[in-house]
Scaffold this motif. Structure first.
Motif, PDB file in Angstrom:
ATOM      1  N   ALA A  96      -3.281  43.526   5.172  1.00 31.22           N
ATOM      2  CA  ALA A  96      -3.998  42.367   5.718  1.00 31.22           C
ATOM      3  C   ALA A  96      -4.777  42.799   6.960  1.00 31.22           C
ATOM      4  CB  ALA A  96      -2.997  41.271   6.077  1.00 31.22           C
ATOM      5  N   PRO A  97      -5.956  42.206   7.179  1.00 29.17           N
ATOM      6  CA  PRO A  97      -6.732  42.554   8.383  1.00 29.17           C
ATOM      7  C   PRO A  97      -5.983  42.111   9.651  1.00 29.17           C
ATOM      8  CG  PRO A  97      -7.796  40.767   7.169  1.00 29.17           C
ATOM      9  CD  PRO A  97      -6.660  41.234   6.318  1.00 29.17           C
ATOM     10  N   LEU A  98      -5.646  43.076  10.478  1.00 24.40           N
ATOM     11  CA  LEU A  98      -4.789  42.773  11.624  1.00 24.40           C
ATOM     12  C   LEU A  98      -5.536  42.055  12.744  1.00 24.40           C
ATOM     13  CD1 LEU A  98      -2.574  45.990  11.778  1.00 24.40           C
ATOM     14  CD2 LEU A  98      -2.148  43.844  10.584  1.00 24.40           C
ATOM     15  N   ASP A  99      -6.856  42.239  12.799  1.00 23.06           N
ATOM     16  CA  ASP A  99      -7.615  41.492  13.819  1.00 23.06           C
ATOM     17  C   ASP A  99      -7.592  39.985  13.507  1.00 23.06           C
ATOM     18  OD1 ASP A  99      -9.084  42.151  11.538  1.00 23.06           O
ATOM     19  OD2 ASP A  99     -11.019  42.122  12.576  1.00 23.06           O
ATOM     20  N   VAL A 100      -7.617  39.675  12.222  1.00 15.62           N
ATOM     21  CA  VAL A 100      -7.528  38.269  11.821  1.00 15.62           C
ATOM     22  C   VAL A 100      -6.146  37.706  12.182  1.00 15.62           C
ATOM     23  CG1 VAL A 100      -7.563  36.688   9.851  1.00 15.62           C
ATOM     24  CG2 VAL A 100      -9.206  38.586   9.963  1.00 15.62           C
ATOM     25  N   GLU A 101      -5.130  38.510  11.933  1.00 15.83           N
ATOM     26  CA  GLU A 101      -3.760  38.103  12.278  1.00 15.83           C
ATOM     27  C   GLU A 101      -3.632  37.854  13.785  1.00 15.83           C
ATOM     28  OE1 GLU A 101      -1.256  37.286  10.536  1.00 15.83           O
ATOM     29  OE2 GLU A 101       0.563  37.613  11.710  1.00 15.83           O
ATOM     30  N   ARG A 123       2.958  42.623  20.082  1.00 20.43           N
ATOM     31  CA  ARG A 123       3.106  44.006  20.525  1.00 20.43           C
ATOM     32  C   ARG A 123       3.025  44.969  19.336  1.00 20.43           C
ATOM     33  NH1 ARG A 123       7.870  46.294  24.541  1.00 20.43           N
ATOM     34  NH2 ARG A 123       7.817  48.423  23.778  1.00 20.43           N
ATOM     35  N   LEU A 124       3.642  44.588  18.219  1.00 16.33           N
ATOM     36  CA  LEU A 124       3.566  45.417  17.017  1.00 16.33           C
ATOM     37  C   LEU A 124       2.120  45.533  16.541  1.00 16.33           C
ATOM     38  CD1 LEU A 124       6.677  44.127  15.005  1.00 16.33           C
ATOM     39  CD2 LEU A 124       6.469  46.294  16.249  1.00 16.33           C
ATOM     40  N   LEU A 125       1.397  44.408  16.536  1.00 16.17           N
ATOM     41  CA  LEU A 125      -0.003  44.415  16.098  1.00 16.17           C
ATOM     42  C   LEU A 125      -0.848  45.300  17.015  1.00 16.17           C
ATOM     43  CD1 LEU A 125      -0.572  40.600  15.336  1.00 16.17           C
ATOM     44  CD2 LEU A 125      -0.158  42.436  13.685  1.00 16.17           C
ATOM     45  N   LEU A 126      -0.659  45.132  18.310  1.00 17.42           N
ATOM     46  CA  LEU A 126      -1.457  45.909  19.263  1.00 17.42           C
ATOM     47  C   LEU A 126      -1.151  47.400  19.173  1.00 17.42           C
ATOM     48  CD1 LEU A 126      -3.560  45.260  21.543  1.00 17.42           C
ATOM     49  CD2 LEU A 126      -2.606  43.304  20.345  1.00 17.42           C
ATOM     50  N   THR A 127       0.095  47.722  18.896  1.00 16.47           N
ATOM     51  CA  THR A 127       0.450  49.130  18.749  1.00 16.47           C
ATOM     52  C   THR A 127      -0.368  49.746  17.620  1.00 16.47           C
ATOM     53  OG1 THR A 127       2.679  48.627  19.506  1.00 16.47           O
ATOM     54  CG2 THR A 127       2.378  50.728  18.377  1.00 16.47           C
ATOM     55  N   LEU A 128      -0.486  49.009  16.521  1.00 12.83           N
ATOM     56  CA  LEU A 128      -1.273  49.516  15.390  1.00 12.83           C
ATOM     57  C   LEU A 128      -2.766  49.516  15.713  1.00 12.83           C
ATOM     58  CD1 LEU A 128       0.505  47.827  12.364  1.00 12.83           C
ATOM     59  CD2 LEU A 128       0.553  50.243  13.008  1.00 12.83           C
ATOM     60  N   LEU A 129      -3.238  48.449  16.313  1.00 16.51           N
ATOM     61  CA  LEU A 129      -4.679  48.328  16.569  1.00 16.51           C
ATOM     62  C   LEU A 129      -5.182  49.338  17.596  1.00 16.51           C
ATOM     63  CD1 LEU A 129      -4.970  44.424  16.575  1.00 16.51           C
ATOM     64  CD2 LEU A 129      -6.098  45.972  14.962  1.00 16.51           C
ATOM     65  N   THR A 130      -4.312  49.761  18.507  1.00 15.58           N
ATOM     66  CA  THR A 130      -4.766  50.714  19.532  1.00 15.58           C
ATOM     67  C   THR A 130      -4.432  52.154  19.139  1.00 15.58           C
ATOM     68  OG1 THR A 130      -2.700  50.407  20.752  1.00 15.58           O
ATOM     69  CG2 THR A 130      -4.581  49.078  21.459  1.00 15.58           C
ATOM     70  N   ALA A 131      -3.781  52.329  17.997  1.00 15.10           N
ATOM     71  CA  ALA A 131      -3.510  53.692  17.525  1.00 15.10           C
ATOM     72  C   ALA A 131      -4.772  54.223  16.844  1.00 15.10           C
ATOM     73  CB  ALA A 131      -2.330  53.664  16.566  1.00 15.10           C
ATOM     74  N   SER A 132      -4.679  55.341  16.201  1.00 15.99           N
ATOM     75  CA  SER A 132      -5.870  55.881  15.542  1.00 15.99           C
ATOM     76  C   SER A 132      -6.330  54.900  14.466  1.00 15.99           C
ATOM     77  CB  SER A 132      -5.544  57.240  14.932  1.00 15.99           C
ATOM     78  OG  SER A 132      -4.513  57.090  13.992  1.00 15.99           O
ATOM     79  N   PRO A 133      -7.650  54.732  14.306  1.00 13.40           N
ATOM     80  CA  PRO A 133      -8.206  53.680  13.454  1.00 13.40           C
ATOM     81  C   PRO A 133      -7.631  53.670  12.033  1.00 13.40           C
ATOM     82  CG  PRO A 133      -9.947  54.838  14.616  1.00 13.40           C
ATOM     83  CD  PRO A 133      -8.683  55.563  14.915  1.00 13.40           C
ATOM     84  N   SER A 134      -7.231  54.805  11.540  1.00 11.23           N
ATOM     85  CA  SER A 134      -6.798  54.869  10.142  1.00 11.23           C
ATOM     86  C   SER A 134      -5.512  54.073   9.893  1.00 11.23           C
ATOM     87  CB  SER A 134      -6.571  56.319   9.740  1.00 11.23           C
ATOM     88  OG  SER A 134      -5.605  56.899  10.596  1.00 11.23           O
ATOM     89  N   THR A 135      -4.730  53.810  10.946  1.00  6.69           N
ATOM     90  CA  THR A 135      -3.440  53.152  10.717  1.00  6.69           C
ATOM     91  C   THR A 135      -3.551  51.637  10.614  1.00  6.69           C
ATOM     92  OG1 THR A 135      -3.064  53.098  13.077  1.00  6.69           O
ATOM     93  CG2 THR A 135      -2.069  54.928  11.879  1.00  6.69           C
ATOM     94  N   THR A 137      -5.593  48.153   9.251  1.00  8.93           N
ATOM     95  CA  THR A 137      -6.598  47.541   8.399  1.00  8.93           C
ATOM     96  C   THR A 137      -7.210  46.380   9.178  1.00  8.93           C
ATOM     97  OG1 THR A 137      -4.976  47.905   6.681  1.00  8.93           O
ATOM     98  CG2 THR A 137      -6.962  46.684   6.081  1.00  8.93           C
ATOM     99  N   THR A 138      -8.540  46.305   9.218  1.00 10.89           N
ATOM    100  CA  THR A 138      -9.178  45.209   9.956  1.00 10.89           C
ATOM    101  C   THR A 138     -10.332  44.652   9.144  1.00 10.89           C
ATOM    102  OG1 THR A 138     -10.501  46.871  11.102  1.00 10.89           O
ATOM    103  CG2 THR A 138      -8.588  46.019  12.267  1.00 10.89           C
ATOM    104  N   SER A 139     -10.800  43.480   9.534  1.00 12.40           N
ATOM    105  CA  SER A 139     -11.880  42.833   8.787  1.00 12.40           C
ATOM    106  C   SER A 139     -13.236  43.429   9.132  1.00 12.40           C
ATOM    107  CB  SER A 139     -11.878  41.332   9.074  1.00 12.40           C
ATOM    108  OG  SER A 139     -12.202  41.109  10.431  1.00 12.40           O
ATOM    109  N   LYS A 140     -13.344  43.959  10.352  1.00 10.96           N
ATOM    110  CA  LYS A 140     -14.606  44.575  10.758  1.00 10.96           C
ATOM    111  C   LYS A 140     -14.281  45.827  11.563  1.00 10.96           C
ATOM    112  CE  LYS A 140     -15.040  41.092  14.467  1.00 10.96           C
ATOM    113  NZ  LYS A 140     -13.968  40.148  14.152  1.00 10.96           N
ATOM    114  N   PRO A 141     -15.322  46.671  11.831  1.00 14.42           N
ATOM    115  CA  PRO A 141     -15.018  47.911  12.546  1.00 14.42           C
ATOM    116  C   PRO A 141     -14.268  47.626  13.847  1.00 14.42           C
ATOM    117  CG  PRO A 141     -17.316  47.864  11.854  1.00 14.42           C
ATOM    118  CD  PRO A 141     -16.744  46.531  11.506  1.00 14.42           C
ATOM    119  N   LEU A 142     -13.325  48.481  14.137  1.00 11.95           N
ATOM    120  CA  LEU A 142     -12.408  48.231  15.243  1.00 11.95           C
ATOM    121  C   LEU A 142     -12.997  48.717  16.566  1.00 11.95           C
ATOM    122  CD1 LEU A 142      -9.512  47.164  15.501  1.00 11.95           C
ATOM    123  CD2 LEU A 142      -8.735  49.526  15.251  1.00 11.95           C
ATOM    124  N   PRO A 143     -13.024  47.869  17.598  1.00  9.11           N
ATOM    125  CA  PRO A 143     -13.439  48.375  18.917  1.00  9.11           C
ATOM    126  C   PRO A 143     -12.400  49.372  19.440  1.00  9.11           C
ATOM    127  CG  PRO A 143     -12.937  46.006  18.999  1.00  9.11           C
ATOM    128  CD  PRO A 143     -12.586  46.481  17.637  1.00  9.11           C
TER     129      PRO A 143
END
Lengths: 361, 326
Positions: A96-101, A123-135, A137-143
């Motif tokens: 699932a796109p984590l930015d949407v979550e 905190r779990l979501l942010l850990t994934l979102l701030t890790a390397s982009p490959s880990t 899934t997001t709806s749009k390119p990750l900042p």
């Protein structure tokens, strides 16, 4: 419990037991055997959702409709930790796109800010979102991590506007600063704390955060020169003196002062000139020809004096001097025990006894 | 105590007994995640009020065992709930008080608890991974009650507590978090169980704790926050462990706790006039016990269990409550 609605309101969505797309799941009712202090509960909507949740857990299904179901349960009962845990597993499984979550979680965080699962999930979501982009899934390119963290800090500030002392929210802010650990983020924290203390000088969480940013976690990373460190120390002492002069009986500011002096191995004696007026019975009257000492702001005319924290501080400064100082400290402690802080009489008597005993040795 | 208000023990016993009967109450279902804890709070309060048998023993043991999570090897808060370290400790505490610890698969529970320790030394609550010094204390106490403390990496555990110490002498929930009286209790009690109180500045900590008392006698959890009956246990237990309980004004605090009693329905609330609950009832009674209030059993501030129980298990540490009044 206003967030839980009954099952008989007009226009209500159907229960899961009425839905064709859930007919493959066997609902499992709540255990209703022997149950001291634990009665059986009746709310059709909640019972229905949790019966189907138990059914899903049993089959081990991880699918988009599980996200719908767990969201429904969480909205009714945000402390349902199994629903959170299962939701997180499902998010990962269905990519699932984590930015949407994260955006979905914004409204939940504000509604349920006292529930720690809300913050842990973030905190779990942010850990994934701030890790390397490959880990993630997001709806749009990750900042990048800095941008994500910046918008998180803005979001946290909005939550703190609702409750400026919320423990979980503050812990989360401190976690994200340390986790991303970007100099630009740390720089923004001091003006933020200034604003909060401007609004409420007695906000202990804000004072704690200031220490975290300036000295403990934030201070550790700066690699400042000794000159810069001395400037920071001076700045913080001046800042705290000003805040004490606004509200002399504010334990948070006094604790901060004590903490920063010890942390930087600075002599308490340097503060005696500032502290003395706060230990007097009456505010010092300002005569017109008196030169105002900007470095040592005086208590306001309406202040309740003497201030117990000031007497405590002064005694501590004296006793650390040793020699004659010990007797001066004992005199102050006696005044605290017998007059100005009688509720802690036994503590002050202990200090007197200990100081006199060590003096004899 | 003369004409002072008194702890209405029969009424509070009745209140705790009635908790399981209120079958239509919405709140109960929403607090299913705390159900095992609620049973522990209720039983402990009854024990301290010398009414241990007011709830049925067999029924309670059966309930506890029905919360066993066979897959994880721990206890959930309610049947079919996932295993959680908090529910697991409450289950163990209940079984210890009911002398039924032989019902537990000690090897599996030990494994479950140890599996939750993180590389930093702190413990997670469950597979979801939330970390907190509360969970660290829970792990330490559970292992101690199970006789498996020797399987714990003590240095790593103590190291995490030390890194939670703040500039004001107190402790927070995680590294960097604000000092809070409940977190001070868990850190202090964990160190007491591990015989490592030497790593903290006890005098500064006890000073911070004594500063929690407000002019109305009640205790708060952080500076500039409101008083709350539950801090009567968090603050007092830590002070008992540091042997500085007399640094607070006992008479004023007793008066404050009793002012939060609900003399109509029974139970104790967080503060006067509020709705009572089993959590505040237990911690109010536990606080009164530490203050030497007459007619109560001693509570062990390290384990939050009746002192008789920890003494019988040879677990009593070197703490001091106020002498029991008559």
């Amino acid at each position: 419990m206003s967030h839980v609605s009954g099952g008989d309101m007009p226009g209500k969505p159907p229960l899961y037991c009425e839905r064709e797309d859930w007919s493959d799941i066997v609902p499992i009712p709540q255990y209703d055997g022997v149950n001291p202090l634990a009665p059986i509960f009746y709310n059709p909507e909640y019972k229905d959702a949790t019966d189907y949740f138990r059914g899903i857990v049993k089959t081990g299904e991880l699918s988009p409709r599980v996200l719908e179901l767990t969201e429904k349960i969480i909205r009714m009962n945000p402390a349902h930790y199994s629903a959170w845990q299962y939701r997180y597993r499902t998010l990962l499984a269905v990519k699932a796109p984590l930015d949407v979550e994260l955006r979905l979680m914004d409204s939940l965080a504000i509604h349920f800010m006292k529930t720690y699962q809300v913050w842990h999930h973030r905190r779990l979501l942010l850990t994934l979102l701030t890790a390397s982009p490959s880990t993630a899934t997001t709806s749009k390119p990750l900042p990048d991590a800095f941008d994500i963290a910046t918008s998180e800090l803005e979001f946290i500030a909005r939550v703190l506007e609702e409750d400026s002392k919320n423990y979980h929210t503050w812990s989360y802010r401190e976690w994200i600063l340390a986790h991303v650990d970007d100099a630009r983020l740390w720089l923004g924290e001091l003006p933020y704390v200034d604003d909060l203390l401007e609004a409420d000088v007695r906000n202990n969480s804000a004072w704690h955060h200031r220490f975290f940013v300036v000295f403990s976690r934030g201070g550790k990373r700066s690699g400042a020169s000794p000159v810069e460190e001395a400037e920071v120390l001076q700045r913080e002492i001046s800042f705290t003196k000003d805040k004490i002069s606004l509200a002399p009986n504010n334990p948070s500011a006094w604790n901060y002062l004590r903490g920063l002096l010890d942390h930087t191995h600075t002599s308490w004696g340097k503060l005696v000139v500032f502290v003395l007026p706060y230990t007097q019975l009456q505010p010092t009257t300002h005569s017109s020809d008196e030169v105002v000492d900007l470095d040592n702001p005086k208590p306001p005319a309406e202040a309740e004096l003497p201030c117990a924290a000031a007497l405590d501080f002064l005694a501590e400064a004296y006793v650390r001097e040793g020699g004659e100082g010990v007797q001066k400290a004992v005199t102050l402690w006696k005044s605290l025990a017998n007059e100005h802080d009688t509720i802690r009489k036994k503590y002050w008597e202990y200090r007197i006894k200990e100081a006199l005993a060590s003096k004899l040795v | 105590m003369g004409a002072e208000p008194k702890l209405n023990i029969p009424l509070h016993v009745k209140y705790i007994q009635s908790l399981g009967e209120n079958k239509d109450d919405l709140t109960y279902h929403l607090t299913a995640h705390l159900r095992m804890n609620a049973v522990y709070w209720g039983l402990t309060a009854l024990y301290i009020m010398k009414n241990k048998d007011a709830l049925d023993r067999e029924e309670m043991i059966e309930y506890v065992m029905s919360c066993w999570d066979e897959q994880a090897g721990g206890f959930g808060a309610h049947p079919d709930h996932d295993a959680h370290i908090h529910a697991t400790l409450s289950a163990i505490q209940i079984l210890v008080m009911q002398d039924a610890l032989d019902r537990v698969d000690v090897d599996r529970v030990t494994k479950f608890i140890l599996s939750l320790q993180q590389p930093s030394g702190v413990f997670a609550g469950d597979a979801f991974g939330e970390i907190d010094t509360r969970f660290l204390y829970i792990a330490v106490q559970a292992l101690s009650l199970l006789g498996r403390l020797h399987e714990l990496d003590v240095e790593k555990t103590v190291g995490y507590i030390q890194r939670c110490r703040n500039f004001d002498g107190g402790f927070g929930a995680i590294i960097g978090a604000e000092s809070h009286a409940a977190q001070v209790f868990v850190c202090t009690a964990a160190l007491a169980i591990l015989d490592r109180l030497d790593v903290i500045d006890q005098e500064t900590l006890a000073w911070w704790l004594s500063e929690r008392q407000l002019p109305n006698g009640g205790l708060n959890g952080r500076p500039e926050k409101l008083e709350d009956v539950c801090y009567s246990f968090w603050v007092l237990s830590a002070l008992s462990i540091l042997k500085k309980l007399n640094w607070i004004d006992a008479d004023k605090l007793i008066k404050f706790i009793l002012s939060a009693e609900d003399l109509e329905h029974g139970g104790i609330a967080d503060r006067p006039g509020d709705q009572p609950d089993v959590f505040h009832t237990q911690f109010g009674v536990a606080g009164l016990s530490l203050l030497g209030y007459p007619g109560l059993e001693d509570i062990d501030p390290v384990y939050c269990l009746p002192a008789k129980i920890t003494e019988a298990k040879g677990l009593r540490k070197d703490w001091e409550a106020l002498p029991r009044r008559v």
